[in-house]
Design a protein around this motif. Structure first.
Motif, PDB file in Angstrom:
ATOM      1  N   TRP A 151       0.839  -1.209   0.000  1.00 20.26           N
ATOM      2  CA  TRP A 151       0.000   0.000   0.000  1.00 20.26           C
ATOM      3  C   TRP A 151       0.873   1.258   0.000  1.00 20.26           C
ATOM      4  O   TRP A 151       0.636   2.194  -0.769  1.00 20.26           O
ATOM      5  N   ARG A 154       2.549   1.711  -3.384  1.00 19.73           N
ATOM      6  CA  ARG A 154       1.600   2.169  -4.401  1.00 19.73           C
ATOM      7  C   ARG A 154       1.165   3.612  -4.159  1.00 19.73           C
ATOM      8  O   ARG A 154       0.876   4.340  -5.114  1.00 19.73           O
ATOM      9  N   LYS A 155       1.140   4.013  -2.917  1.00 15.80           N
ATOM     10  CA  LYS A 155       0.726   5.385  -2.612  1.00 15.80           C
ATOM     11  C   LYS A 155       1.866   6.374  -2.797  1.00 15.80           C
ATOM     12  O   LYS A 155       1.692   7.437  -3.403  1.00 15.80           O
ATOM     13  N   LYS A 157       4.819   5.842  -4.393  1.00  8.15           N
ATOM     14  CA  LYS A 157       5.401   5.690  -5.737  1.00  8.15           C
ATOM     15  C   LYS A 157       6.904   5.986  -5.768  1.00  8.15           C
ATOM     16  O   LYS A 157       7.374   6.854  -6.513  1.00  8.15           O
ATOM     17  N   GLN A 199      -6.854  -3.118  -3.057  1.00  8.60           N
ATOM     18  CA  GLN A 199      -6.240  -1.790  -2.941  1.00  8.60           C
ATOM     19  C   GLN A 199      -6.459  -0.950  -4.193  1.00  8.60           C
ATOM     20  O   GLN A 199      -6.365   0.287  -4.140  1.00  8.60           O
ATOM     21  N   TYR A 202      -8.465   2.232  -4.653  1.00  6.97           N
ATOM     22  CA  TYR A 202      -7.953   3.501  -4.139  1.00  6.97           C
ATOM     23  C   TYR A 202      -6.631   3.906  -4.793  1.00  6.97           C
ATOM     24  O   TYR A 202      -6.304   5.104  -4.849  1.00  6.97           O
ATOM     25  N   LEU A 203      -5.848   2.938  -5.244  1.00  4.30           N
ATOM     26  CA  LEU A 203      -4.494   3.187  -5.713  1.00  4.30           C
ATOM     27  C   LEU A 203      -4.257   2.470  -7.034  1.00  4.30           C
ATOM     28  O   LEU A 203      -5.068   1.642  -7.461  1.00  4.30           O
ATOM     29  N   GLU A 455      -8.242   3.995   4.804  1.00  3.26           N
ATOM     30  CA  GLU A 455      -7.490   5.196   4.446  1.00  3.26           C
ATOM     31  C   GLU A 455      -6.391   5.526   5.450  1.00  3.26           C
ATOM     32  O   GLU A 455      -5.509   6.332   5.161  1.00  3.26           O
TER      33      GLU A 455
END
Length: 838
Positions: A151, A154-155, A157, A199, A202-203, A455
Motif C-alpha cells: 500500500w 503504491r501510494k 510511488k 487496494q 484507491y491506488l 485510508e
C-alpha cells in the motif's frame, strides 16, 4: 494486550504544570518559513524523483542518507518503519509497550521534520526481540504486513527502495531481517494487479526501478575483512547546504537525536561521509548515480519542458528580501502545472507550489481555542485568524469547517500586516469519536494492531478531529489552506503555548494504580480519577469485579460536574482467600450509557502533548508472597517502575541520589537495587561504586539489574570479574532450569519452583553475562529453542558479610505485568543473608 500505566514517568511529574510543560508546547508552534526555506523549495520543484527507505523500528533509519536524499538530491524521501518500537526499552521514562510506541512514533515524526523526510508505518506490533525472521513471521501476520508495505509503495510511488538490513537470517534482530524480506516481496507485488487487488479501488500499481541494501562495515562486526565494497554504489553524503546552514551529517545528528527514549543523542559531525548500497533487485545503478536511468526532471511528463523553464526563471528572479515579488510568476507556474495531463506528480507539485505561494506572501492562518478538549455535542469557542504579510493583493474568500458543516463567505481584502480575526462558537458533532490513536482503538494483538479505516493504512497518526479551511484569492488564484484546530494559551513565564485539541468522552474514569497486588487478606484502596468532558448533573461510578472479589462501597454517586473538572474517589478492595488474578473494570453510568475510558497525557519537551483514552481496568492479583526485610534503597537508571511495584507489595522504597551515597548511609537499608542500565546512564557510579561494595561487605545486598556492555561508565560494576554480553532469552515461555535448587535465593522466604516462571511477558531476560569469576554462582538457566542454555541471567556472589546479585531477568517488565513468580524471586534476592539459622 493491556496498557501499562506509567507510575514513575520522568515526564509526568509536577513539572507538567510549570516550565517543562511549556517547553513541550513551544515545539508545537506553527512552522515559520524563511526565504532560505523558499529557495530550497524552489529547487525541489525541479526534481521528480523519489526514494523509500525501509526498516523495522524507529531509530533503524539512516538519517544521514535521508537528510542527503531529501535536501541535496531534492528527492521526495520517506521512511517506512514496520513497527512503532513498542517492544523496546525507554531511557526517558517508565512507559512501555503501547505508550512507548506512541512516544517513538512522535520521535520519528520530529526526526522527519528535521531531515525533510515523510514517515509511514504498518500494522506490525513490536513484540520484543526476535532472533530469526521465521519466529517474527509466526507472530506477525506476514501477509497483512506485506499488504501494508505494498500500500505504501503504491501510494508513495518510489523510484528506488533502500533497505537498512539484508535478508540473511541470524545475524541481527529477526524484525530487521523480516523487513528486508518483505521489501523484496513488496518490490514485485506492488506492480502485480493480482496481489492485493482490493487496494486498486484507491491506488494504482507501481513498479520501483530498483531495490538496494544500505550496507556498511557495522554489519560485519568481528569479520570486517569480509566487508568488500567492490561493486557497491558509494555515495558521498558529507556535503554542506548553505540554505540550511548545516552539513548533512549535522542535520542527520539533529534528526537522530530526536530518538531520546532510546538514548540516541548524537554529536554533530561536519566531515565527509560515505554510504554504500548493494543492488538487490531491478536494474543496478550506473555511474555512481542512485537514480541512474530514471528521469527525475520535468521531461518525465508530457508538457513538462514548459514547467522546467518557468521553474528556472523563478529561481533566477527570486529575491530573498522580497519573496512576494515572485508570486505572480508562481501563480503562472501553478496554472501551467494545473493544465498538464494527469500524472503521478501533478498533485504533488501543485501542493508544493501552493506552499511556496503562502510562504512568499507570509500568509498566516490559525484556528485556536482555549480548550484542550471537549466531548461530542459540546460547544467550544474558537478564534480564527488570517494575516497577509506581503504587499501582494490577497483576499480572504471564505472560511469553512467541514466537520461541523459551517461555511462563511467573507470576501475580505487582507491588507499587509492587518490580522483578520473571527470569533465564534461551534458544536462538536455527536458522531466524532474520542481522539484515541487510531491503532489503539481496538485491543491490539501480540503481533498486529487492528483498525478498520482503510485510508489510515501507513499513516503515522490521526488527522485532527476538527480542521478549518481558509480560502484565499492570491493575485487572482484561489488557494485553500487547511489547518487543525489547536489549543493555545499564554504562559507568563514562557509565552505562547500550543497543543493538539482533542475530542474526549463525556466522562473519563482513570484508575490511579495500574494493579493491586495482595500478599495477604488485608484490603487495599483503589483510587479513581473522574474527569468531565462536559457539564453533567448526576451519574454513578461503578466497578466490575472478578468473582470472589468485593468492594466497599459498591458504587459512588457523581454529582454536578463542570466540563474539565476532576475529582478523586476511592474504593476499598477486599481480596479472596485463595491466590488468583483478574481485572477490575471501572465505568461511569451517565445519561443511560456506560463510559469506561480513562484519560492520560504524555508530555515531553521534544514532541506535542499526546492524549490517550485507555480502557479503564486494573489488574488484581492475590499471590502467595513472603518478605524478609522491608527497607529498600533504589538507584534509578534509565527509568523503570520497579520501585512503585515493590511498594505495592509492602516494601518501603527510597530513591537514592547516586552522587550522595556512602556505605554508612546505605547501611539503613536491607538491600540496594540499581535500576535498569544504571551503569550505562549514571556517570557518578564510576566513582561511587566503592560505596556499594563497602555496603555489601558490611552485610548489605546489592542487586544490579541488566546493563549493556556498550558504554558502561565503569567496567568494574561489581567486586568480582563480570563480563556482560548480548545474550538474551526472547521467548517468555522458554524453559527454566534451577541450577542450585538448594541455594537460599531459591528457597527463602519463598520456595521457587517452575511454576514461578509461568505467565511471564515478552521475554525472560536480556543482556546476560557472558563470563564471570569463580566467586559468582549461577542460579538458573534458560534458553530459546535450538540454543544452548544461558546461565548468566542470575548470578549471586557473597561479598564480605553481604551479597552482590546480577539479575538480567526482566523484572522491569514482569512486575508491572503482575507476574507473581517475578515478585517472589526478587523478594528472595532482597532477603539474602536473612535465612534463619537451623
Amino acid at each position: 494486550m493491556a496498557f501499562e500505566r506509567s507510575v514513575n514517568n520522568k515526564f509526568l511529574t509536577c513539572l507538567l504544570l510549570g516550565l517543562f510543560c511549556g517547553l513541550a508546547a513551544i515545539a508545537q508552534k506553527p512552522p515559520v518559513q524563511t526565504s532560505s526555506d523558499i529557495q530550497l523549495a524552489l529547487q525541489k520543484l525541479e526534481v521528480l524523483g523519489s526514494v523509500l527507505y525501509l526498516a523495522a523500528h524507529p531509530d533503524d533509519e539512516n538519517t544521514r542518507l535521508i537528510a542527503w536524499l531529501a535536501n541535496e538530491k531534492k528527492y521526495r524521501t520517506a521512511y517506512l518503519s514496520l513497527t512503532r518500537g513498542d517492544g523496546g526499552q525507554n531511557l526517558i521514562g517508565s512507559e512501555l509497550r503501547e505508550r512507548l510506541g506512541l512516544i517513538r512514533t512522535q520521535e520519528l515524526l520530529q526526526a522527519r521534520q528535521i531531515d525533510g523526510g515523510t514517515q509511514f508505518f504498518t500494522r506490525a506490533n513490536d513484540f520484543g526481540f526476535s532472533k530469526h525472521p521465521d519466529e517474527t513471521f509466526q507472530i506477525w501476520d506476514k501477509e497483512a504486513v506485506l499488504a501494508d508495505v505494498v500500500w505504501v509503495i503504491r501510494k508513495f510511488k518510489p523510484d528506488v527502495i533502500i533497505t537498512r538490513f539484508s535478508t540473511e537470517p541470524g545475524v541481527t534482530h529477526g524484525h530487521h531481517t523480516a523487513s528486508a524480506i518483505l521489501a523484496a516481496e513488496a518490490f514485485k507485488a506492488a506492480a502485480d494487479p493480482r496481489r492485493f487487488p482490493e487496494q486498486l479501488k484507491y491506488l494504482q500499481t507501481w513498479q520501483p526501478k530498483r531495490l538496494l541494501w544500505n550496507t556498511s562495515s557495522w554489519f560485519f562486526r568481528g569479520r570486517e575483512e569480509q566487508f568488500d565494497t567492490t561493486g557497491l554504489l558509494q555515495l558521498n553524503i558529507g556535503g554542506y547546504n548553505p540554505l540550511l546552514g548545516k552539513s548533512y551529517p549535522e542535520l542527520a545528528a539533529e534528526s537522530r537525536s530526536m530518538h531520546r527514549s532510546q538514548g540516541f543523542g548524537a554529536a554533530l559531525s561536519r566531515e565527509n561521509a560515505s554510504e554504500y548500497l548493494m543492488p538487490i533487485l531491478g536494474e543496478a545503478p550506473q555511474g555512481g548515480n542512485l537514480l541512474a536511468g530514471i528521469n527525475t526532471d520535468w521531461s518525465r511528463v508530457s508538457g513538462g519542458d514548459k514547467i522546467a523553464a518557468l521553474v528556472r526563471q523563478l529561481q533566477h528572479r527570486f529575491d530573498p528580501l522580497e519573496p512576494g515579488r515572485s508570486i505572480s510568476e508562481l501563480v503562472q507556474l501553478y496554472k501551467a502545472i494545473q493544465s498538464l495531463p494527469e500524472n503521478p506528480y501533478k498533485n504533488i507539485k501543485l501542493e508544493e507550489v501552493e506552499e511556496i505561494i503562502r510562504a512568499s506572501a507570509g500568509l498566516y492562518a490559525e484556528a485556536s481555542t482555549g480548550e484542550t478538549g471537549v466531548a461530542p455535542a459540546s460547544e467550544v469557542a474558537i478564534k480564527l485568524e488570517a494575516v497577509n504579510r506581503s504587499a501582494n493583493t490577497v483576499k480572504l474568500v471564505k472560511i469553512s469547517l467541514p466537520a461541523v458543516k459551517w461555511d462563511s463567505t467573507l470576501n475580505l481584502d487582507l491588507q499587509a500586516n492587518e490580522p483578520r480575526i473571527l470569533n465564534r462558537s461551534i458544536t462538536i458533532p455527536a458522531h466524532i469519536p474520542p481522539s484515541q490513536p487510531y491503532w489503539l482503538v481496538q485491543e491490539p494483538g501480540v503481533g498486529m494492531y487492528k483498525f478498520e479505516q482503510v485510508e489510515m493504512t501507513g499513516q503515522a497518526e490521526n488527522p485532527a478531529p476538527i480542521n478549518v479551511t481558509f480560502t484565499f484569492l492570491v493575485e487572482g488564484l484561489e488557494l485553500s489552506h487547511t489547518v487543525p484546530l489547536v489549543h493555545k494559551h499564554v504562559n507568563p513565564a514562557v509565552g505562547e503555548l500550543y497543543q493538539p485539541f482533542v475530542v474526549t468522552p463525556p466522562v473519563m474514569v482513570t484508575p490511579v494504580q495500574d494493579q493491586l497486588i495482595f500478599a495477604n487478606d488485608e484490603p487495599q484502596q483503589l483510587f479513581v480519577r473522574v474527569r468531565a468532558g462536559k457539564d453533567f448533573g448526576n451519574g454513578n461510578l461503578n466497578l466490575g469485579l472478578p468473582e470472589g472479589w468485593r468492594s466497599e462501597p459498591a458504587a459512588v454517586s457523581l454529582e454536578n460536574f463542570r466540563k474539565g473538572e476532576e475529582r478523586s474517589y476511592q474504593f476499598q478492595i477486599i481480596p479472596p482467600k485463595k491466590a488468583g488474578s483478574g481485572a477490575i473494570k471501572v465505568f461511569a453510568r451517565l445519561d443511560g450509557s456506560n463510559y469506561s475510558k480513562g484519560y492520560e497525557t504524555i508530555v515531553a519537551p521534544h514532541f506535542p502533548v499526546q492524549t490517550l483514552f485507555p480502557e479503564a481496568k486494573i489488574g488484581v492479583i492475590r499471590m502467595d508472597l513472603k518478605r524478609e526485610g522491608d527497607r529498600i534503597g533504589y538507584i534509578m537508571g534509565a527509568g523503570d517502575a520497579v520501585p512503585s511495584h515493590l511498594e505495592r507489595v509492602g516494601f518501603s522504597v527510597s530513591i537514592l541520589d547516586p552522587a550522595a551515597i556512602t556505605a554508612e548511609q546505605l547501611g539503613q537499608y536491607d538491600a540496594v537495587v540499581l535500576g535498569i542500565r544504571a551503569f550505562n546512564t549514571q556517570e557518578v557510579l564510576r566513582h561511587n561504586q566503592k560505596a556499594l561494595e563497602d555496603y555489601a561487605r558490611g552485610g548489605g545486598v546489592v542487586v544490579i539489574q541488566y546493563n549493556t556492555s556498550h558504554e558502561l561508565v565503569t567496567q568494574n560494576i561489581a567486586p568480582y570479574a563480570l563480563q556482560l554480553g548480548r545474550g538474551r532469552v526472547t521467548n517468555e515461555l522458554a524453559p527454566v532450569k534451577l541450577l542450585l535448587p538448594n541455594h537460599p535465593a531459591l528457597n527463602y522466604p519463598n520456595k521457587i519452583t517452575g511454576k514461578d516462571f509461568e505467565g511471564w511477558v515478552q521475554e525472560r531476560g536480556l543482556y546476560f553475562a557472558d563470563s564471570w569469576s569463580a566467586e559468582w554462582q549461577p542460579l538458573i538457566a534458560s534458553n530459546d529453542l535450538g540454543e544452548q542454555p544461558l546461565e548468566g541471567g542470575l548470578l549471586v556472589a557473597p561479598v564480605g558479610s553481604g551479597y552482590y546479585v546480577y539479575g538480567a531477568y526482566s523484572w522491569f517488565r514482569q512486575l508491572p505485568a503482575g507476574v507473581p513468580g517475578a515478585y517472589r524471586l526478587l523478594a528472595n534476592l532482597l532477603a539474602l543473608g536473612k535465612t534463619p539459622s537451623k
